[in-house]
Write a protein that holds these residues in place. Structure first.
Motif, PDB file in Angstrom:
ATOM      1  N   VAL A   1      -5.997  10.359   0.661  1.00  0.00           N
ATOM      2  CA  VAL A   1      -7.451  10.517   0.819  1.00  0.00           C
ATOM      3  C   VAL A   1      -7.750  10.529   2.313  1.00  0.00           C
ATOM      4  O   VAL A   1      -8.107   9.515   2.912  1.00  0.00           O
ATOM      5  CB  VAL A   1      -8.220   9.395   0.102  1.00  0.00           C
ATOM      6  CG1 VAL A   1      -9.737   9.662   0.177  1.00  0.00           C
ATOM      7  CG2 VAL A   1      -7.774   9.286  -1.351  1.00  0.00           C
ATOM      8  N   SER A   2      -7.575  11.686   2.913  1.00  0.00           N
ATOM      9  CA  SER A   2      -7.672  11.807   4.366  1.00  0.00           C
ATOM     10  C   SER A   2      -9.031  12.311   4.802  1.00  0.00           C
ATOM     11  O   SER A   2      -9.717  13.039   4.071  1.00  0.00           O
ATOM     12  CB  SER A   2      -6.588  12.748   4.894  1.00  0.00           C
ATOM     13  OG  SER A   2      -5.312  12.233   4.616  1.00  0.00           O
ATOM     14  N   GLU A   3      -9.392  11.931   6.003  1.00  0.00           N
ATOM     15  CA  GLU A   3     -10.620  12.413   6.634  1.00  0.00           C
ATOM     16  C   GLU A   3     -10.283  12.858   8.049  1.00  0.00           C
ATOM     17  O   GLU A   3      -9.181  12.615   8.560  1.00  0.00           O
ATOM     18  CB  GLU A   3     -11.680  11.307   6.644  1.00  0.00           C
ATOM     19  CG  GLU A   3     -12.140  10.896   5.253  1.00  0.00           C
ATOM     20  CD  GLU A   3     -13.222   9.830   5.277  1.00  0.00           C
ATOM     21  OE1 GLU A   3     -13.674   9.461   6.393  1.00  0.00           O
ATOM     22  OE2 GLU A   3     -13.621   9.365   4.186  1.00  0.00           O
TER      23      GLU A   3
ATOM     24  N   VAL B   1       0.836  -1.201   0.000  1.00  0.00           N
ATOM     25  CA  VAL B   1       0.000   0.000   0.000  1.00  0.00           C
ATOM     26  C   VAL B   1       0.871   1.251   0.000  1.00  0.00           C
ATOM     27  O   VAL B   1       2.042   1.207   0.390  1.00  0.00           O
ATOM     28  CB  VAL B   1      -0.940   0.044   1.231  1.00  0.00           C
ATOM     29  CG1 VAL B   1      -1.983  -1.059   1.172  1.00  0.00           C
ATOM     30  CG2 VAL B   1      -0.143  -0.026   2.530  1.00  0.00           C
ATOM     31  N   GLN B   2       0.279   2.356  -0.460  1.00  0.00           N
ATOM     32  CA  GLN B   2       0.919   3.664  -0.433  1.00  0.00           C
ATOM     33  C   GLN B   2      -0.057   4.675   0.134  1.00  0.00           C
ATOM     34  O   GLN B   2      -1.262   4.420   0.227  1.00  0.00           O
ATOM     35  CB  GLN B   2       1.341   4.089  -1.841  1.00  0.00           C
ATOM     36  CG  GLN B   2       2.404   3.220  -2.474  1.00  0.00           C
ATOM     37  CD  GLN B   2       2.747   3.665  -3.879  1.00  0.00           C
ATOM     38  OE1 GLN B   2       1.989   4.407  -4.510  1.00  0.00           O
ATOM     39  NE2 GLN B   2       3.891   3.224  -4.378  1.00  0.00           N
TER      40      GLN B   2
ATOM     41  N   THR C   1      -5.341   4.398   1.957  1.00  0.00           N
ATOM     42  CA  THR C   1      -4.827   5.426   2.872  1.00  0.00           C
ATOM     43  C   THR C   1      -4.994   4.985   4.327  1.00  0.00           C
ATOM     44  O   THR C   1      -4.094   5.178   5.155  1.00  0.00           O
ATOM     45  CB  THR C   1      -5.549   6.765   2.642  1.00  0.00           C
ATOM     46  OG1 THR C   1      -5.356   7.171   1.286  1.00  0.00           O
ATOM     47  CG2 THR C   1      -5.031   7.847   3.579  1.00  0.00           C
ATOM     48  N   VAL C   2      -6.133   4.392   4.617  1.00  0.00           N
ATOM     49  CA  VAL C   2      -6.398   3.916   5.985  1.00  0.00           C
ATOM     50  C   VAL C   2      -5.357   2.865   6.390  1.00  0.00           C
ATOM     51  O   VAL C   2      -4.771   2.925   7.484  1.00  0.00           O
ATOM     52  CB  VAL C   2      -7.827   3.341   6.088  1.00  0.00           C
ATOM     53  CG1 VAL C   2      -7.986   2.508   7.370  1.00  0.00           C
ATOM     54  CG2 VAL C   2      -8.854   4.459   6.058  1.00  0.00           C
ATOM     55  N   LEU C   3      -5.117   1.900   5.498  1.00  0.00           N
ATOM     56  CA  LEU C   3      -4.149   0.852   5.824  1.00  0.00           C
ATOM     57  C   LEU C   3      -2.737   1.424   5.926  1.00  0.00           C
ATOM     58  O   LEU C   3      -1.928   0.984   6.766  1.00  0.00           O
ATOM     59  CB  LEU C   3      -4.216  -0.261   4.786  1.00  0.00           C
ATOM     60  CG  LEU C   3      -5.514  -1.082   4.817  1.00  0.00           C
ATOM     61  CD1 LEU C   3      -5.566  -2.063   3.659  1.00  0.00           C
ATOM     62  CD2 LEU C   3      -5.664  -1.814   6.142  1.00  0.00           C
TER      63      LEU C   3
ATOM     64  N   GLU D   1     -13.341   2.708  13.740  1.00  0.00           N
ATOM     65  CA  GLU D   1     -13.921   3.945  13.198  1.00  0.00           C
ATOM     66  C   GLU D   1     -13.994   3.932  11.668  1.00  0.00           C
ATOM     67  O   GLU D   1     -14.966   4.412  11.074  1.00  0.00           O
ATOM     68  CB  GLU D   1     -13.082   5.151  13.651  1.00  0.00           C
ATOM     69  CG  GLU D   1     -13.165   5.436  15.144  1.00  0.00           C
ATOM     70  CD  GLU D   1     -12.119   6.445  15.605  1.00  0.00           C
ATOM     71  OE1 GLU D   1     -12.351   7.109  16.629  1.00  0.00           O
ATOM     72  OE2 GLU D   1     -11.063   6.550  14.943  1.00  0.00           O
ATOM     73  N   THR D   2     -12.955   3.403  11.034  1.00  0.00           N
ATOM     74  CA  THR D   2     -12.889   3.470   9.566  1.00  0.00           C
ATOM     75  C   THR D   2     -13.517   2.254   8.893  1.00  0.00           C
ATOM     76  O   THR D   2     -13.891   2.324   7.717  1.00  0.00           O
ATOM     77  CB  THR D   2     -11.427   3.586   9.103  1.00  0.00           C
ATOM     78  OG1 THR D   2     -10.677   2.483   9.625  1.00  0.00           O
ATOM     79  CG2 THR D   2     -10.820   4.906   9.572  1.00  0.00           C
TER      80      THR D   2
END
Length: 631
Positions: A381-383, A376-377, A447-449, A429-430
């Motif tokens: 894509v942030s929240e 992953v990279q 992005t989460v990972l 949460e995600t």
């Protein structure tokens, strides 16, 4: 390039009377965690430990085992070193007080102190019991005979060399006042000042003639150097101190020590005797002495006689090295004693290690493989939910550093696990498994990972001083966004019933004999008013030492409310001074003061006695504060 700052850390050297239990082992693991942390901060660390191998107790144990004292300590020292190595401790030097270079320097130090007038020859004088090898005053005798064995005694003297402690006492008091960091925690400093230094120091016996297993005084062959002048000097002899003035570059670089890490029971020797010896040698004092609390089994100090001893290698067989390291480091408060038990170990194994940490890594690796073939990279894509996780990860090193600067190791580990707990919450949460169902959310999922891998990796790096093997395994599994194909199970959950069953097979319970009731001769009745005239309170023993020239007496400093009373008790056959410290006891407070063996006693500790004369201190059933009234 700037030279790394040095950091010299030592443990107390382990006494070679037998195999160290987990309470003894805690100290080397604690020192290792501090040493590893300092290395991670860029320090040039030198970490010394070792074994204390002389004394009458060793001589007697060797005789019982029908071996020479040297053969006996060789075996025990090797066992201690094996345990230290088993626990993955990264010491740089393992010193033995039977090392020839150490023995040579101790002899030189003794001679130097003698020649400059700090050590003088004196003697014990009194009535001597040959079988007991002990002196007694007339007042200590029982019907004119030895109070211990009942045999005849004769007037005699025993030579001994003494160190003039009082000569340096004022200088030491001044040092403690001007260096508040010298003795830690502060409670230990207050104890040393109020109970020993301020009342005045007696000269210290530094040689013995009643046994031979020690370093000979080279100018007086019938004397051997007594324990503390031999054992304490290992901190300088081990790094190249030369009493004649040609000390090594290593000594010049490393001394003074940055930290002596010791058990609270030997704080007096390291904060009074040792500094005074150093002052007499013209050497600077160590920067800090930290007296750590004890690791207790169940509700008391570990003791072979109590059958409640746990050993590190046995625990490792059940839980693994890093799990045992985690437990002993995390469960020890800064100042108060910690508790260890099989049940608590299993609970921590399952909740903290298998669940909070192990399951977190497992899920992260598994999801990265399942959804992205292991790579992953950061897709950016942030929240809003990401912000708090990143803050926790960024703050963790600073929080750990702040705790470690105060030697609050358990709190430092808690900060790291707070990060792991935050990572688990972030997964909840995600909900990556929900994101994976929507192709439009693929970059958000990646992005989460990525955020998880980076945050867990930060925690794993911080974990290295405390759980080095686990730290390495986590970092190897996570890579830098490219995880291993299959997650490695870090910690297996355990069933407490199965563990306890295996423990019972290893240590079958001792069959308890039916308790025999005891009837004693009744004393005359007293009135309620007579009873009311006696004042009983709960006391806490904050210091204890053997009374010189007596085989029966211990002298305890007992905290009762806001005051400390000195109480002498004839219980030396049943308790060591180390076992006494920390006990809550029942005290007759208003007993008229009296002198026993020349030592003032200001009260009485209450004991129970069986038909064979064995004694046991009376202690409160529940936790009660020192000073609580007993009525």
């Amino acid at each position: 390039m700037c030279e790394k700052p040095k950091y010299y850390i030592t443990t107390a050297i382990a006494y070679t009377s037998g195999k160290p239990h987990i309470g003894n082992t805690y100290e080397i693991v604690l020192a290792d965690a501090i040493a590893r942390y300092k290395r991670s901060q860029g320090y040039d660390v030198f970490f010394q430990t070792g074994t204390d191998e002389h004394g009458q107790k060793i001589e007697m144990k060797a005789e019982e085992a029908n071996v020479t004292p040297k053969e006996f300590v060789d075996d025990v020292s090797a066992e201690i070193k094996r345990i230290w190595d088993l626990m993955d401790t990264s010491y740089d030097k393992f010193i033995r007080t039977t090392d020839k270079d150490h023995e040579k320097q101790v002899q030189k130090i003794f001679r130097k102190l003698y020649e400059q007038g700090d050590i003088y020859k004196g003697h014990y004088e009194g009535m001597y019991c040959t079988p007991c090898e002990s002196f007694f005053t007339e007042s200590q005798l029982a019907d004119g005979k030895c109070p211990d064995c009942g045999r005849e005694v004769q007037p005699a003297k025993e030579e001994a060399y003494f160190f003039k402690m009082s000569k340096y006492a004022d200088k030491l008091i001044e040092h403690i006042h001007t260096h508040p960091e010298f003795i830690q925690p502060v409670s230990r400093k207050n104890e040393m000042m109020n109970n020993f230094l301020l009342p005045g120091l007696q000269d210290l016996c530094v040689s013995r003639t009643s046994f031979k297993w020690g370093i000979p005084v080279d100018f007086d062959a019938k004397h051997v150097v007594y324990v503390w002048l031999d054992a304490l000097t290992n901190y300088i002899t081990g790094i190249g101190y030369e009493c004649d003035g040609e000390s090594t570059e290593q000594f010049q670089k490393l001394w003074p020590a940055d930290l002596h890490l010791i058990g609270k029971d030997i704080i007096r020797f390291h904060t009074i005797y040792w500094p005074i010896f150093l002052m007499a040698l013209g050497l600077p004092l160590p920067k800090q002495v930290f007296g750590h609390p004890w690791l207790l089994q169940g509700d008391g100090k570990m003791s072979k006689s109590k059958g409640n001893v746990l050993y590190a290698d046995e625990l490792v067989d059940f839980f693994g090295v890093d799990a045992v390291r985690y437990f002993v480091l995390h469960e020890m408060p800064f100042e108060n004693d910690g508790i260890i038990s099989w049940e608590l170990m299993v609970e921590r194994m399952n909740s903290d290690l298998a669940n909070t940490l192990g399951n977190l890594v497992n899920r992260t690796v598994s999801m990265t493989n399942k959804y992205f073939n292991g790579t992953v990279q950061d897709k950016g894509v942030s929240e809003e939910v990401d912000v708090d996780l990143k803050h926790v990860a960024e703050d963790a090193p600073k929080l750990v550093a702040a705790k470690m600067d105060e030697l609050r190791v358990a709190d430092a580990i808690t900060e790291i696990f707070n990060l792991f707990k935050r990572c688990n919450k972030y997964i909840d949460e995600t909900m990556p498994w929900v994101l994976a169902k929507d192709e439009a959310k693929k970059e958000r999922l990646e992005t989460v990972l990525w955020n998880l891998i980076q945050s867990i990796s930060e925690g794993a790096k911080l974990l290295e001083p405390y759980m080095p093997s686990t730290s390495k395994k986590i970092l190897e599994q996570l890579g830098n966004g490219k995880v291993t194909q299959k997650p490695e199970i870090l910690f297996q959950r355990l069933d407490i019933e199965e563990v306890l069953k295996k423990v019972e097979e290893l240590h079958p319970p001792v069959e308890e004999k039916e308790e025999k009731a005891i009837d004693i001769e009744a004393k005359p009745e007293i009135t309620f008013e007579q009873f009311g005239a006696m004042q009983f309170q709960v006391g806490e023993i904050i210091a204890c030492e053997a009374v010189k020239k007596s085989k029966k007496l211990l002298c305890s400093q007992v905290k009762i409310g806001s005051q400390v009373k000195q109480i002498v008790s004839g219980i030396k056959a049943y308790y060591t001074p180390e076992e006494m410290v920390g006990k809550k006891v029942m005290v007759l407070v208003n007993l008229k003061p009296a002198k026993l063996a020349g030592v003032l006693s200001e009260g009485m500790l209450l004991c129970a006695e069986d038909e064979n004369g064995n004694l046991a201190l009376m202690t409160p059933e529940k936790e009660m504060p020192a000073g609580a009234e007993i009525s």
